[in-house]
Design a protein around this motif. Sequence first.
Motif, PDB file in Angstrom:
ATOM      1  N   MET A 132      -9.088 -49.622  16.387  1.00 54.42           N
ATOM      2  CA  MET A 132      -8.325 -48.806  15.419  1.00 54.42           C
ATOM      3  C   MET A 132      -8.612 -49.263  13.998  1.00 54.42           C
ATOM      4  O   MET A 132      -8.563 -48.486  13.067  1.00 54.42           O
ATOM      5  CB  MET A 132      -6.828 -48.910  15.717  1.00 54.42           C
ATOM      6  CG  MET A 132      -5.978 -48.052  14.772  1.00 54.42           C
ATOM      7  SD  MET A 132      -6.335 -46.292  14.869  1.00 54.42           S
ATOM      8  CE  MET A 132      -6.008 -45.799  13.172  1.00 54.42           C
TER       9      MET A 132
ATOM     10  N   ARG B 135       1.237 -43.971  18.525  1.00 53.47           N
ATOM     11  CA  ARG B 135       1.464 -43.597  17.133  1.00 53.47           C
ATOM     12  C   ARG B 135       1.760 -44.812  16.279  1.00 53.47           C
ATOM     13  O   ARG B 135       1.350 -44.904  15.124  1.00 53.47           O
ATOM     14  CB  ARG B 135       2.686 -42.678  17.028  1.00 53.47           C
ATOM     15  CG  ARG B 135       2.407 -41.280  17.359  1.00 53.47           C
ATOM     16  CD  ARG B 135       3.569 -40.439  16.938  1.00 53.47           C
ATOM     17  NE  ARG B 135       3.571 -39.216  17.709  1.00 53.47           N
ATOM     18  CZ  ARG B 135       4.229 -38.124  17.379  1.00 53.47           C
ATOM     19  NH1 ARG B 135       4.965 -38.125  16.291  1.00 53.47           N
ATOM     20  NH2 ARG B 135       4.177 -37.057  18.124  1.00 53.47           N
TER      21      ARG B 135
ATOM     22  N   ARG C 234      -3.740 -35.020  15.451  1.00 52.89           N
ATOM     23  CA  ARG C 234      -3.710 -34.520  16.822  1.00 52.89           C
ATOM     24  C   ARG C 234      -4.916 -34.992  17.614  1.00 52.89           C
ATOM     25  O   ARG C 234      -4.880 -35.029  18.839  1.00 52.89           O
ATOM     26  CB  ARG C 234      -3.655 -32.996  16.848  1.00 52.89           C
ATOM     27  CG  ARG C 234      -2.418 -32.500  16.223  1.00 52.89           C
ATOM     28  CD  ARG C 234      -2.044 -31.112  16.677  1.00 52.89           C
ATOM     29  NE  ARG C 234      -0.874 -30.705  15.922  1.00 52.89           N
ATOM     30  CZ  ARG C 234      -0.858 -29.732  15.035  1.00 52.89           C
ATOM     31  NH1 ARG C 234      -1.927 -29.020  14.833  1.00 52.89           N
ATOM     32  NH2 ARG C 234       0.237 -29.458  14.366  1.00 52.89           N
ATOM     33  N   LEU C 235      -5.981 -35.329  16.911  1.00 52.78           N
ATOM     34  CA  LEU C 235      -7.122 -35.934  17.584  1.00 52.78           C
ATOM     35  C   LEU C 235      -6.820 -37.404  17.861  1.00 52.78           C
ATOM     36  O   LEU C 235      -6.934 -37.880  18.989  1.00 52.78           O
ATOM     37  CB  LEU C 235      -8.371 -35.814  16.705  1.00 52.78           C
ATOM     38  CG  LEU C 235      -9.601 -36.548  17.197  1.00 52.78           C
ATOM     39  CD1 LEU C 235     -10.157 -35.902  18.451  1.00 52.78           C
ATOM     40  CD2 LEU C 235     -10.676 -36.596  16.119  1.00 52.78           C
ATOM     41  N   ASP C 236      -6.408 -38.130  16.821  1.00 53.11           N
ATOM     42  CA  ASP C 236      -6.199 -39.566  16.964  1.00 53.11           C
ATOM     43  C   ASP C 236      -5.092 -39.898  17.960  1.00 53.11           C
ATOM     44  O   ASP C 236      -5.213 -40.845  18.735  1.00 53.11           O
ATOM     45  CB  ASP C 236      -5.835 -40.183  15.601  1.00 53.11           C
ATOM     46  CG  ASP C 236      -6.957 -40.048  14.569  1.00 53.11           C
ATOM     47  OD1 ASP C 236      -6.710 -40.260  13.378  1.00 53.11           O
ATOM     48  OD2 ASP C 236      -8.099 -39.736  14.986  1.00 53.11           O
ATOM     49  N   TRP C 237      -3.999 -39.132  17.939  1.00 55.05           N
ATOM     50  CA  TRP C 237      -2.860 -39.475  18.787  1.00 55.05           C
ATOM     51  C   TRP C 237      -3.069 -39.087  20.245  1.00 55.05           C
ATOM     52  O   TRP C 237      -2.254 -39.452  21.092  1.00 55.05           O
ATOM     53  CB  TRP C 237      -1.583 -38.786  18.288  1.00 55.05           C
ATOM     54  CG  TRP C 237      -1.115 -39.302  16.980  1.00 55.05           C
ATOM     55  CD1 TRP C 237      -1.590 -40.389  16.309  1.00 55.05           C
ATOM     56  CD2 TRP C 237      -0.086 -38.749  16.170  1.00 55.05           C
ATOM     57  NE1 TRP C 237      -0.926 -40.546  15.132  1.00 55.05           N
ATOM     58  CE2 TRP C 237       0.022 -39.563  15.021  1.00 55.05           C
ATOM     59  CE3 TRP C 237       0.776 -37.658  16.311  1.00 55.05           C
ATOM     60  CZ2 TRP C 237       0.937 -39.298  14.004  1.00 55.05           C
ATOM     61  CZ3 TRP C 237       1.687 -37.408  15.298  1.00 55.05           C
ATOM     62  CH2 TRP C 237       1.766 -38.213  14.171  1.00 55.05           C
ATOM     63  N   THR C 238      -4.106 -38.300  20.522  1.00 55.59           N
ATOM     64  CA  THR C 238      -4.348 -37.971  21.923  1.00 55.59           C
ATOM     65  C   THR C 238      -5.534 -38.753  22.472  1.00 55.59           C
ATOM     66  O   THR C 238      -6.101 -38.390  23.496  1.00 55.59           O
ATOM     67  CB  THR C 238      -4.574 -36.459  22.122  1.00 55.59           C
ATOM     68  OG1 THR C 238      -5.570 -36.011  21.206  1.00 55.59           O
ATOM     69  CG2 THR C 238      -3.292 -35.700  21.873  1.00 55.59           C
ATOM     70  N   GLN C 239      -5.918 -39.809  21.782  1.00 56.28           N
ATOM     71  CA  GLN C 239      -6.800 -40.788  22.398  1.00 56.28           C
ATOM     72  C   GLN C 239      -5.878 -41.761  23.134  1.00 56.28           C
ATOM     73  O   GLN C 239      -4.853 -41.346  23.634  1.00 56.28           O
ATOM     74  CB  GLN C 239      -7.661 -41.480  21.327  1.00 56.28           C
ATOM     75  CG  GLN C 239      -8.453 -40.527  20.451  1.00 56.28           C
ATOM     76  CD  GLN C 239      -9.247 -39.519  21.252  1.00 56.28           C
ATOM     77  OE1 GLN C 239     -10.001 -39.878  22.146  1.00 56.28           O
ATOM     78  NE2 GLN C 239      -9.089 -38.238  20.979  1.00 56.28           N
ATOM     79  N   SER C 240      -6.226 -43.040  23.197  1.00 54.69           N
ATOM     80  CA  SER C 240      -5.386 -43.916  24.024  1.00 54.69           C
ATOM     81  C   SER C 240      -4.542 -44.898  23.237  1.00 54.69           C
ATOM     82  O   SER C 240      -4.110 -45.918  23.762  1.00 54.69           O
ATOM     83  CB  SER C 240      -6.255 -44.695  25.017  1.00 54.69           C
ATOM     84  OG  SER C 240      -7.040 -43.820  25.767  1.00 54.69           O
ATOM     85  N   ILE C 241      -4.307 -44.630  21.936  1.00 58.12           N
ATOM     86  CA  ILE C 241      -3.462 -45.568  21.188  1.00 58.12           C
ATOM     87  C   ILE C 241      -2.122 -44.920  20.883  1.00 58.12           C
ATOM     88  O   ILE C 241      -2.002 -43.701  20.872  1.00 58.12           O
ATOM     89  CB  ILE C 241      -4.108 -45.978  19.844  1.00 58.12           C
ATOM     90  CG1 ILE C 241      -4.487 -44.744  19.029  1.00 58.12           C
ATOM     91  CG2 ILE C 241      -5.281 -46.867  20.074  1.00 58.12           C
ATOM     92  CD1 ILE C 241      -4.604 -45.045  17.575  1.00 58.12           C
TER      93      ILE C 241
ATOM     94  N   SER D 175       4.255 -33.534  14.602  1.00 60.63           N
ATOM     95  CA  SER D 175       3.598 -33.227  15.873  1.00 60.63           C
ATOM     96  C   SER D 175       2.125 -32.952  15.657  1.00 60.63           C
ATOM     97  O   SER D 175       1.712 -32.773  14.526  1.00 60.63           O
ATOM     98  CB  SER D 175       4.249 -32.009  16.505  1.00 60.63           C
ATOM     99  OG  SER D 175       3.953 -30.874  15.736  1.00 60.63           O
TER     100      SER D 175
ATOM    101  N   VAL E 129     -11.532 -47.427  12.762  1.00 56.58           N
ATOM    102  CA  VAL E 129     -11.162 -46.031  12.530  1.00 56.58           C
ATOM    103  C   VAL E 129     -10.341 -45.909  11.245  1.00 56.58           C
ATOM    104  O   VAL E 129     -10.605 -45.052  10.408  1.00 56.58           O
ATOM    105  CB  VAL E 129     -10.364 -45.464  13.722  1.00 56.58           C
ATOM    106  CG1 VAL E 129      -9.863 -44.070  13.419  1.00 56.58           C
ATOM    107  CG2 VAL E 129     -11.222 -45.438  14.972  1.00 56.58           C
TER     108      VAL E 129
ATOM    109  N   THR F 290      -5.640 -33.808  11.757  1.00 58.74           N
ATOM    110  CA  THR F 290      -6.489 -34.658  12.581  1.00 58.74           C
ATOM    111  C   THR F 290      -5.691 -35.730  13.322  1.00 58.74           C
ATOM    112  O   THR F 290      -6.236 -36.395  14.198  1.00 58.74           O
ATOM    113  CB  THR F 290      -7.587 -35.359  11.747  1.00 58.74           C
ATOM    114  OG1 THR F 290      -6.958 -36.066  10.684  1.00 58.74           O
ATOM    115  CG2 THR F 290      -8.558 -34.353  11.191  1.00 58.74           C
TER     116      THR F 290
ATOM    117  N   GLN G 190     -11.537 -44.011   7.793  1.00 58.73           N
ATOM    118  CA  GLN G 190     -10.792 -42.872   7.275  1.00 58.73           C
ATOM    119  C   GLN G 190     -10.388 -43.070   5.822  1.00 58.73           C
ATOM    120  O   GLN G 190     -10.015 -42.105   5.170  1.00 58.73           O
ATOM    121  CB  GLN G 190      -9.555 -42.593   8.135  1.00 58.73           C
ATOM    122  CG  GLN G 190      -9.911 -41.999   9.482  1.00 58.73           C
ATOM    123  CD  GLN G 190      -8.699 -41.829  10.377  1.00 58.73           C
ATOM    124  OE1 GLN G 190      -7.574 -42.110   9.979  1.00 58.73           O
ATOM    125  NE2 GLN G 190      -8.919 -41.363  11.582  1.00 58.73           N
TER     126      GLN G 190
END
Lengths: 311, 292, 130
Positions: free
Chosen positions: A1, A110, A101-108, A311, A4, A99, A8
């Motif tokens: 992270m 919030r 929604r991309l990061d939060w639906t990986q495996s880490i 969300s 990442v 974006t 960013q």
Amino acid sequence: MIWVGWRQQRAEAAIVAAMLAGLAVVLLPTGLNVASAFDAGHLASCTGARPSQSCQQAVDQFLVRFNGLGGLIAWLTLLPGLVGTVLAAPLLVSLEQGTQRLDWTQSITRRRWLVTKLGLAAAAAVVAAGVLVLLVTWWRMPFVRLQGRMDNSVFDSEGTVVLGYTLFALGLCTLVGVLWRRAVPALMVGFAGYFAVRILFDTVVRQHLLSPLQATWRADGPAPASAQHAWVLRQFPSDRLGHLAPFDISCAHGPAIATNCPSKPVGGYMHAVYHPASHFWPLQGIETAIFGGVGLAMLAFAAWWVHERVS
Amino acid sequence: MSAISTQGLGKRYGSKWALRDCTIEVPEGSVTALVGPNGAGKTTLLQLAVGLTRPSAGDVTVLGLSPRDPALLARVGFVGQEHPLHRGFTVAETLKLGRKLNPGWDDALAHERVQRLDLPLDRTVGRLSGGQRAQVALTVAVAKRPELLLLDEPVASLDPLARREFLNSLMEAVSETGLTVILSSHIVAELERVCDHLVILAEARAELAGPIDEIVAGHRLLTGPRTEATAVARMHDVIRERHTERQTTLLVRANGHVYDADWELHEVDLEEIVLAYLGYGASRPLAEAVAR
Amino acid sequence: MIEFHLETRSGVPTYLQIVQQVRQAVRLGVLRPGDQLPTVKDVVGTLTVNPNTVLKAYRDLDREGLVEGRRGVGTFVAEDVAPLPPGDVQDLRSGLEGWIARARGAGLDDDTMAALFMDTLRPPAIRSVA
């Protein structure tokens, strides 16, 4: 992270670095110039409480020569605000483009995302503030030795307050952006808010952070030692007890105008309300704690808001 | 086991319910189409399932767990509407993001897909075509090796060729990894060959849910001389009735065998069934226009 | 190797179309005993269909005895299926050609001929009662 989060905010960090580099490019040659003029005029020996006549002259010459530059440097107090605003941008742009929604639906989680991103932004703010303070403090050293650093436009670019301002701007822009969800307008509003709060604080609040000292002395004698390089809030002719001496404005141009003007000024003393140079670090500490504390609190609230409501 | 199971699930924004009273089951291993017009609640349902938002009523379990359970993070993949990606990242950096944020990341699979699809690793995402962006987003979701993949309108903004390529890619991923897929769409046409299950959402409610071949087998179109639907309605669910001057057409969900001498029976294809549930083509006034 | 095609508007489910195409290919000798059918992945790649559909078709064919799955290798036409003798196929084809000629002579166009054929072929339960 961490990679990442860094990636960013890579562009914004580069902007801040460029700003500081640009500043260095301007400050380094002029600063060396000022320093060498200071040494050439042997002004180091003129920093005492009672400078000699020749010292006075040399100092006046020096100040007149670099007056304009000193004035410009005062505007640098906006830089911490600019730095904080720029460093708030990555999170806000992220939320505006969705974006997360991309990061939060990986495996880490919030939480980890928020802590890392905001932590990196705050860390960058600390580093940038440090560089800024070092640069400006070095540049201004000759002037500080001659005039002290308690003056309003000097105080706020020296010491730890710069860090407080940067964190405050970062926190304010982040909070506005997280609630408003439109990055560019939020950053503009945040920066404007920073500017307004800073002006208010500088002009109205700062003087009340600590109780100032008061002193009365004979008008034809030396001012007390603690008043040297102090930030004078009020100074007026007074009587021996420090009360304001009545002063008739119509007597300003001499007895020829009014018939009942006294032949010599009433009172014979001067009274001053001031913050001595020794108040520098205490005031710095309090102001840093206020701005930095509020900034961090706003960051924390923004983080909570994003964690719960986005969300 | 169900991949997703909801019980009276609802979500409200202010005073408006985006989803209401939703009780459905999506079986593991299926490819489920979630269809409905814009605003029907498809995005809301998917966001609730993946934990991006919390329910206002009812509950939802995913693979037996609550959607926000950290144990679920690595097991569910999601591609949001408009395929959110970092526009300034290159394709290679996007894959790196996947690698850094997913312990179960299959880097070989990711790069093999990217190579097979001719996606340029060094180009920034913002400069890819819509179809290429969709493929990158799908790659990130698939290379995470999830058990369940949720896709919100993945082909809505793609031209027909890109659409076909995307669905093809998705089917290959299903055959390689055995995932359960739910994809929402307001275009019904291509779903029948790709999906084996269906959920229809309209006006925030689930109107129908089940296996596609059962649905198609269980619905019939009845045509006959102009008459009222009441007799038929006593035995079967009349989903849609349409009257002209001389003819009546009814689309029914059959309860048992339909055997009536007064009517001509026809099979109905999936698209027609879906449109009927969405209120299209009925003689009764429509509550809301339907996006085809 | 046979390549499948899909008629989306025919009303016939996908898996059944695959089953039918394999049956026809075997009967007409296009697929011979021992020939390999396309892998599930290949079919998915060509037709963009749900892999479960292909699996279902191949399972049905396996149950019928028409094909056999060899784990890890693929699906192959069973050794003991006999295609129709080419002579029989030719006879049936000539018979059809004759019928078509008579239907044309009676004034039927191609579509009406096809409808008549399908109507005669279909189960009576879904035929109109008029």
